[in-house]
Write a protein that holds these residues in place. Structure first.
Motif, PDB file in Angstrom:
ATOM      1  N   PHE A  36       0.749  -1.224  -0.005  1.00  0.00           N
ATOM      2  CA  PHE A  36       0.047  -0.098  -0.040  1.00  0.00           C
ATOM      3  C   PHE A  36       0.800   1.315  -0.181  1.00  0.00           C
ATOM      4  N   CYS A  37       0.748   2.023  -0.865  1.00  0.00           N
ATOM      5  CA  CYS A  37       1.383   3.358  -0.920  1.00  0.00           C
ATOM      6  C   CYS A  37       0.425   4.696  -0.853  1.00  0.00           C
ATOM      7  N   GLY A  38       0.859   5.496  -0.009  1.00  0.00           N
ATOM      8  CA  GLY A  38       0.064   6.781  -0.044  1.00  0.00           C
ATOM      9  C   GLY A  38       0.427   7.807   0.953  1.00  0.00           C
ATOM     10  N   ALA A  39      -0.244   8.957   1.045  1.00  0.00           N
ATOM     11  CA  ALA A  39       0.482  10.108   1.744  1.00  0.00           C
ATOM     12  C   ALA A  39      -0.018   9.905   3.171  1.00  0.00           C
ATOM     13  N   VAL A  40       0.701  10.397   3.860  1.00  0.00           N
ATOM     14  CA  VAL A  40       0.363  10.665   5.177  1.00  0.00           C
ATOM     15  C   VAL A  40      -0.691  11.476   5.552  1.00  0.00           C
ATOM     16  N   ILE A  41      -1.639  11.222   6.233  1.00  0.00           N
ATOM     17  CA  ILE A  41      -2.604  12.199   6.439  1.00  0.00           C
ATOM     18  C   ILE A  41      -3.122  12.296   8.089  1.00  0.00           C
ATOM     19  N   ARG A  42      -2.470  11.373   8.645  1.00  0.00           N
ATOM     20  CA  ARG A  42      -2.707  11.600  10.101  1.00  0.00           C
ATOM     21  C   ARG A  42      -1.767  10.856  10.876  1.00  0.00           C
ATOM     22  N   THR A  49      -1.821   6.948   9.380  1.00  0.00           N
ATOM     23  CA  THR A  49      -2.929   6.678   8.321  1.00  0.00           C
ATOM     24  C   THR A  49      -2.510   7.294   7.217  1.00  0.00           C
ATOM     25  N   LEU A  50      -2.411   6.449   6.243  1.00  0.00           N
ATOM     26  CA  LEU A  50      -2.044   6.776   4.813  1.00  0.00           C
ATOM     27  C   LEU A  50      -3.191   6.794   3.908  1.00  0.00           C
ATOM     28  N   GLU A  51      -3.307   7.551   2.997  1.00  0.00           N
ATOM     29  CA  GLU A  51      -4.415   7.694   1.639  1.00  0.00           C
ATOM     30  C   GLU A  51      -3.873   7.717   0.432  1.00  0.00           C
ATOM     31  N   ASP A  52      -4.017   6.391  -0.206  1.00  0.00           N
ATOM     32  CA  ASP A  52      -3.986   6.527  -1.762  1.00  0.00           C
ATOM     33  C   ASP A  52      -4.469   7.472  -2.731  1.00  0.00           C
TER      34      ASP A  52
END
Length: 272
Positions: A36-42, A49-52
């Motif tokens: 899973f690849c995503g940006a840190v949101i929290r 918590t990451l958001e892809d």
């Protein structure tokens, strides 16, 4: 006799230290166990918590050597300030604090009318200023080929055009096909008017009403919904309910992003 550490790891097999990286908002990392690849949101005590790119969220434990940053193993660390929540622009991109507007590019994005321009500005305005892209409206596209010719788009001055109701076989389609510059890109959405690109659910209605052929579409919508027949006031009410890209239909979102990419970084040319 070789000694073992308390966790029974032989000292000669202990992993090398890896960099510690603050889990700041917008930092893009990969969790190697799941891919899973995503940006840190929290980032909270013990978790991040990451958001892809599709908007999906996943929560992972903050474990040593738990993530990949640009292909390198890192340990994410909670910032000292506590939980982090990024500020995002209305288009969904991570805001850049303190970013200044870029000097306007020679390239432009043209839209059909004032309402189109106001909607694009509300949702993509922050991104456009950082990229130095100016949006102008035309009051219709009947003279689009000559307008494009007068602009004289080139490699350093690309032109993107957003057309309402760009459906195969329509008048709008035929006009758009007449634009032949290799440095101009004409795209469109299927809606009769930009109003329809706002999701009905964001306005508290079940669907956009069907207006009989031959009637003024905006006036017909106001009548069908029981709104005062003041289309300017109706539009301001609609625009006021748009908070972000989530209030818009995907058919518009993709086309605007495509134009921004084309004007700022090039891309395929032609009619889409």
């Amino acid at each position: 006799m070789r000694q073992y550490s308390p966790d029974l790891t032989p000292p000669w097999k202990k992993p090398k230290p890896v960099p510690e990286v603050l889990a700041e908002p917008g930092l893009v990392v990969e969790e190697p166990g799941t891919g899973f690849c995503g940006a840190v949101i929290r980032c909270e005590a013990g978790t991040v918590t990451l958001e892809d790119r599709f908007g999906k969220h996943r929560v992972f434990p903050l474990e040593p050597r738990g993530f990949l940053l640009e292909g390198r193993v890192v340990t994410l660390v909670r910032p000292a300030s506590g939980p982090v929540r990024p500020t995002r622009t209305a288009s969904g991109s991570v805001a850049v604090p303190g970013a200044r507007a870029r000097v306007a590019r020679a390239g432009r994005i043209y839209v059909e009318g004032r309402h189109d321009a106001e909607l694009v500005e509300k949702v993509w305005g922050d991104d456009l200023r950082i990229e130095g892209v100016v949006v102008e409206y035309l009051e219709g596209i009947d003279d689009l080929p000559s307008i494009v010719g007068a602009f004289a788009p080139g490699p350093d001055a690309r032109l993107g055009v957003l057309v309402d109701h760009l459906v195969l076989g329509t008048k709008e389609w035929r006009i758009a096909e007449a634009v032949t510059s290799d440095h101009a890109l004409v795209v469109g959405h299927p809606y009769i008017d930009i109003w329809q690109a706002v999701k009905p659910s964001s306005l508290g209605i079940a669907e956009w009403p069907r207006v009989p052929h031959g009637q003024n579409w905006k006036t017909g919508v106001c009548r069908a919904l029981g709104w005062p027949e003041n289309t300017g006031a109706a539009w301001q009410g609609i625009l006021g309910r748009v908070r972000s890209y989530k209030d818009l239909e995907p058919e518009l979102l993709g086309r605007v992003e495509e134009l921004i990419d084309f004007v700022t970084a090039g891309g395929d040319v032609g009619l889409r």
